[in-house]
Design an enzyme around this catalytic site. Sequence first.
Site, mmCIF file in Angstrom:
data_model
loop_
_atom_site.group_PDB
_atom_site.id
_atom_site.type_symbol
_atom_site.label_atom_id
_atom_site.label_comp_id
_atom_site.label_asym_id
_atom_site.label_seq_id
_atom_site.Cartn_x
_atom_site.Cartn_y
_atom_site.Cartn_z
ATOM 1 C CE LYS A 76 -3.856 -1.961 2.621
ATOM 2 N NZ LYS A 76 -4.853 -1.632 3.654
ATOM 3 C CG ASP A 113 -8.762 0.980 4.265
ATOM 4 O OD1 ASP A 113 -9.644 0.179 3.882
ATOM 5 O OD2 ASP A 113 -7.582 0.642 4.456
#
Length: 285
Positions: A76, A113
């Site tokens: 990520k 997220d």
Amino acid sequence: MNTSHHTISGQAKKAGVIGWPVGHSKSPALHGFWLNEYKIDGAYVPMAVKPDALAAALYALPVLGFVGVNLTVPHKEAAMGLVDEISDVAKSIGAINTIFVRADGRLQGTNTDAFGFMENLLQNHAGFDATRGPCVVLGAGGAARAVCAAMIAAGCPEVIVVNRTLARGQALAHHFGPTVKAVEWSKLNVAMSEAALLVNTTTLGMIGRPALELDLSPLSKTALVTDLVYSPLETGLLAAAKRRANPTIDGLGMLLYQAQAGFEGWFGVKPAVTAAVRAHVLSPP
Ligand code: NAP
């Protein structure tokens, strides 16, 4: 039941998840459920890619005709240096979990997220309002950064980060500015006594990890308690909060709502987060 696999044509839209390892990811089951549900001519596949091959894998996406991918551990942060565009929320979190391949082949990185975290609260707690009071965040890792970004964007007046390693909490507070402050774990009771929302973003309480042992007595009975850990679904923290009648929300919804945002961008349908998809994701592979 949503179990049958629909046919994939030569024009199928392709997406997937890149991780190392990737076998534990629930995303293929989740997106596969929705592809079936909406009878979409598409596929979502797991792709195990070593860290040193991430650039080659991402640059291959437009060549192979992918509409995008999710990224999971450990890619990520590294992806930030590889994509063509980074959304503001991904910049603020410092990590990319979703890539959209644009028509011209450019890679647009974002992070869903923070959206997933906030949407889970909004959908499961009527009238949730982040502006009402301080939020206590346990942990200062990648998930905590997404929670901080979401709470600041929603107007939370104060985010108190409580982390085992104080320096990591302080780095996070420095990154986000004055709304976020870091305190040491020994000050948790004071922090909790002010909280309108308590969030666990540590790995404590996960199956196979140590328990999160907290005395919730300083916490207001009206404070909302949520745990990003969803395996088990009812963590020790959520069970303890329920025993004293605090409202609680489990972490599975965050996973589902972060995925909803990616699915809609890739496949053009906003999939519903339902009891059926929750049950499917929870069922063993
Ligand atoms: P991470 O970057 O590795 O951070 C882990 C955090 O846990 C750190 O703050 C660490 O503290 C703390 N921690 C670990 N062991 C501890 C211990 N024994 N005592 C006290 N603190 C401890 O992990 P992450 O990516 O933020 O993920 C954290 C959790 O969130 C995972 O369970 C993950 O599955 C979950 N998550 C869920 C969703 C969802 O959609 N529901 C999304 C993202 C993440 P130190 O800094 O002191 O090491």
